[in-house]
Motif scaffolding. Structure first.
Motif, PDB file in Angstrom:
ATOM      1  N   ASP A 191       0.822  -1.214   0.000  1.00  0.00           N
ATOM      2  CA  ASP A 191       0.000   0.000   0.000  1.00  0.00           C
ATOM      3  C   ASP A 191       0.855   1.264   0.000  1.00  0.00           C
ATOM      4  N   SER A 192       1.949   1.240   0.760  1.00  0.00           N
ATOM      5  CA  SER A 192       2.786   2.434   0.864  1.00  0.00           C
ATOM      6  C   SER A 192       3.533   2.714  -0.438  1.00  0.00           C
ATOM      7  N   ILE A 193       3.886   1.660  -1.177  1.00  0.00           N
ATOM      8  CA  ILE A 193       4.515   1.859  -2.484  1.00  0.00           C
ATOM      9  C   ILE A 193       3.496   2.422  -3.470  1.00  0.00           C
ATOM     10  N   GLU A 194       2.268   1.951  -3.361  1.00  0.00           N
ATOM     11  CA  GLU A 194       1.203   2.479  -4.221  1.00  0.00           C
ATOM     12  C   GLU A 194       0.986   3.971  -3.980  1.00  0.00           C
ATOM     13  N   GLU A 195       1.030   4.374  -2.718  1.00  0.00           N
ATOM     14  CA  GLU A 195       0.845   5.795  -2.387  1.00  0.00           C
ATOM     15  C   GLU A 195       1.964   6.650  -2.971  1.00  0.00           C
ATOM     16  N   MET A 196       3.192   6.145  -2.944  1.00  0.00           N
ATOM     17  CA  MET A 196       4.340   6.898  -3.456  1.00  0.00           C
ATOM     18  C   MET A 196       4.341   6.988  -4.978  1.00  0.00           C
ATOM     19  N   THR A 197       3.864   5.941  -5.645  1.00  0.00           N
ATOM     20  CA  THR A 197       3.991   5.855  -7.099  1.00  0.00           C
ATOM     21  C   THR A 197       2.713   6.175  -7.863  1.00  0.00           C
ATOM     22  N   GLY A 198       1.559   6.061  -7.200  1.00  0.00           N
ATOM     23  CA  GLY A 198       0.295   6.216  -7.908  1.00  0.00           C
ATOM     24  C   GLY A 198      -0.063   5.000  -8.748  1.00  0.00           C
ATOM     25  N   ILE A 199       0.607   3.873  -8.493  1.00  0.00           N
ATOM     26  CA  ILE A 199       0.401   2.643  -9.254  1.00  0.00           C
ATOM     27  C   ILE A 199      -0.377   1.639  -8.402  1.00  0.00           C
ATOM     28  N   ASP A 200      -1.345   0.978  -9.009  1.00  0.00           N
ATOM     29  CA  ASP A 200      -2.122  -0.060  -8.340  1.00  0.00           C
ATOM     30  C   ASP A 200      -1.546  -1.414  -8.757  1.00  0.00           C
ATOM     31  N   PHE A 201      -0.958  -2.137  -7.803  1.00  0.00           N
ATOM     32  CA  PHE A 201      -0.333  -3.420  -8.104  1.00  0.00           C
ATOM     33  C   PHE A 201      -1.347  -4.555  -8.015  1.00  0.00           C
ATOM     34  N   PHE A 202      -1.294  -5.423  -8.995  1.00  0.00           N
ATOM     35  CA  PHE A 202      -2.144  -6.616  -9.064  1.00  0.00           C
ATOM     36  C   PHE A 202      -3.629  -6.274  -8.840  1.00  0.00           C
ATOM     37  N   PRO A 203      -4.167  -5.356  -9.638  1.00  0.00           N
ATOM     38  CA  PRO A 203      -5.564  -4.944  -9.457  1.00  0.00           C
ATOM     39  C   PRO A 203      -6.576  -6.028  -9.798  1.00  0.00           C
ATOM     40  N   GLU A 204      -6.135  -7.110 -10.465  1.00  0.00           N
ATOM     41  CA  GLU A 204      -7.060  -8.179 -10.823  1.00  0.00           C
ATOM     42  C   GLU A 204      -7.363  -9.119  -9.661  1.00  0.00           C
ATOM     43  N   LEU A 205      -6.639  -8.982  -8.559  1.00  0.00           N
ATOM     44  CA  LEU A 205      -6.946  -9.788  -7.381  1.00  0.00           C
ATOM     45  C   LEU A 205      -8.313  -9.414  -6.827  1.00  0.00           C
ATOM     46  N   GLU A 206      -8.962 -10.379  -6.203  1.00  0.00           N
ATOM     47  CA  GLU A 206     -10.238 -10.101  -5.533  1.00  0.00           C
ATOM     48  C   GLU A 206     -10.004  -9.037  -4.461  1.00  0.00           C
ATOM     49  N   ASP A 207     -10.893  -8.081  -4.334  1.00  0.00           N
ATOM     50  CA  ASP A 207     -10.670  -6.873  -3.527  1.00  0.00           C
ATOM     51  C   ASP A 207     -10.258  -7.177  -2.088  1.00  0.00           C
ATOM     52  N   ALA A 208     -10.961  -8.087  -1.439  1.00  0.00           N
ATOM     53  CA  ALA A 208     -10.650  -8.387  -0.040  1.00  0.00           C
ATOM     54  C   ALA A 208      -9.260  -8.991   0.095  1.00  0.00           C
ATOM     55  N   LEU A 209      -8.913  -9.877  -0.839  1.00  0.00           N
ATOM     56  CA  LEU A 209      -7.590 -10.498  -0.805  1.00  0.00           C
ATOM     57  C   LEU A 209      -6.509  -9.457  -1.082  1.00  0.00           C
ATOM     58  N   GLU A 210      -6.745  -8.609  -2.071  1.00  0.00           N
ATOM     59  CA  GLU A 210      -5.765  -7.564  -2.398  1.00  0.00           C
ATOM     60  C   GLU A 210      -5.534  -6.647  -1.194  1.00  0.00           C
ATOM     61  N   LYS A 211      -6.601  -6.256  -0.527  1.00  0.00           N
ATOM     62  CA  LYS A 211      -6.477  -5.380   0.641  1.00  0.00           C
ATOM     63  C   LYS A 211      -5.682  -6.050   1.745  1.00  0.00           C
ATOM     64  N   LYS A 212      -5.950  -7.330   1.966  1.00  0.00           N
ATOM     65  CA  LYS A 212      -5.253  -8.069   3.019  1.00  0.00           C
ATOM     66  C   LYS A 212      -3.758  -8.193   2.717  1.00  0.00           C
ATOM     67  N   LEU A 213      -3.424  -8.576   1.490  1.00  0.00           N
ATOM     68  CA  LEU A 213      -2.025  -8.793   1.131  1.00  0.00           C
ATOM     69  C   LEU A 213      -1.238  -7.488   1.083  1.00  0.00           C
ATOM     70  N   GLU A 214      -1.855  -6.435   0.577  1.00  0.00           N
ATOM     71  CA  GLU A 214      -1.127  -5.181   0.371  1.00  0.00           C
ATOM     72  C   GLU A 214      -0.944  -4.380   1.649  1.00  0.00           C
ATOM     73  N   SER A 215      -1.708  -4.677   2.672  1.00  0.00           N
ATOM     74  CA  SER A 215      -1.576  -3.940   3.923  1.00  0.00           C
ATOM     75  C   SER A 215      -0.569  -4.585   4.880  1.00  0.00           C
TER      76      SER A 215
END
Length: 262
Positions: free
Chosen positions: A229-253
């Motif tokens: 999440d912190s890399i996304e904030e710095m870059t403005g890039i969304d990594f692996f957006p095709e992941l299911e939302d709940a899973l993406e939130k869990k992994l990226e945090s």
């Protein structure tokens, strides 16, 4: 039909043809041709801020013309890509695919910076063709020698170690491209202050992100693990957006590394 009307019709066809050709060249290919059958169908590409995404044979990149380098390079790293092959190191070449013109390798001469690979040559030893393709200027960024040959190299080796153990990994890497960065060369190639790598396991069960200051370091790699999440904030890039939302939130945090073998 008047000659003027005829010319306008011909001009219209030329404009449409050119536009379509440019559009086709910049659209990303969502499936890497080297994906194993178990991971075909998953679009592992991150979002981009450039609108200029190019597919190479074994990796995909998003080119930032403002910074004269890729904002990210994404690829699948398989165990079969990592071989002990003593290939002859080729010369760097300007990437002719980049429509706005990729940076010239001469920008690096006498700059004090190395041409740091984003997709490492060591990740593409499956064939000499794959290996050589990493020596395009669209795949390099200015890096201090002590950083490039030091902690950055250690991280690249660790990624290969994990790919061998897990069979495959999704890898996204790049420099954090912001305004007012130092530049080198006659084309003002930006020098990032930070570099990142984001990794996702083949079965999508774990993710890990690294953010490294652009300087020499002897510290252990796990000191540079950060939530994606912190890399996304710095870059403005969304990594692996095709992941299911709940899973993406869990992994990226998460910034845990208990399930990664250090």
């Amino acid at each position: 039909m008047s000659k003027r009307v005829f010319l306008f019709i011909i001009l219209g066809f030329v404009v449409i043809s050119c536009r379509d050709n440019l559009s086709n060249k910049t659209l990303p290919e969502l499936i890497n041709p080297n994906d194993t059958p178990s991971i075909i169908g998953f679009n592992y590409l991150p979002s981009n801020t450039t609108g200029a995404v190019y597919r190479k044979n074994t990796y995909v990149l998003s080119y930032s013309e403002v910074h004269e380098q890729a904002e990210w390079v994404a690829y699948v790293l398989k165990a079969s890509d990592i071989k002990e092959m003593d290939y002859k190191r080729p010369y760097f070449e300007i990437d002719s695919d980049i429509l706005t013109g990729a940076a010239d390798w001469r920008n690096f001469k006498k700059s004090g910076y190395n041409k740091g690979h984003l997709c490492p040559a060591g990740d593409r030893r499956g064939s000499y063709k794959d290996f050589k393709e990493t020596f395009l200027t669209s795949n390099v960024t200015p890096q201090h020698y002590d950083f490039n040959a030091g902690i950055w190299n250690r991280l690249e080796q660790k990624v290969r170690y994990w790919a061998k153990k897990q069979d495959s990994l999704y890898v996204v890497t790049g420099g954090v491209l912001t305004n007012n960065l130092e530049v080198i060369g006659f084309e003002n190639v930006a020098v990032p202050k930070y570099f990142y790598k984001v990794l996702l396991s083949k079965n999508h069960s774990k993710m890990i992100g690294f953010l490294l200051p652009h300087k020499e370091s002897k510290e252990p790699l796990y000191n540079y693990i950060v939530p994606v999440d912190s890399i996304e904030e710095m870059t403005g890039i969304d990594f692996f957006p095709e992941l299911e939302d709940a899973l993406e939130k869990k992994l990226e945090s998460s910034k845990t590394y208990d399930n990664w073998d250090f």
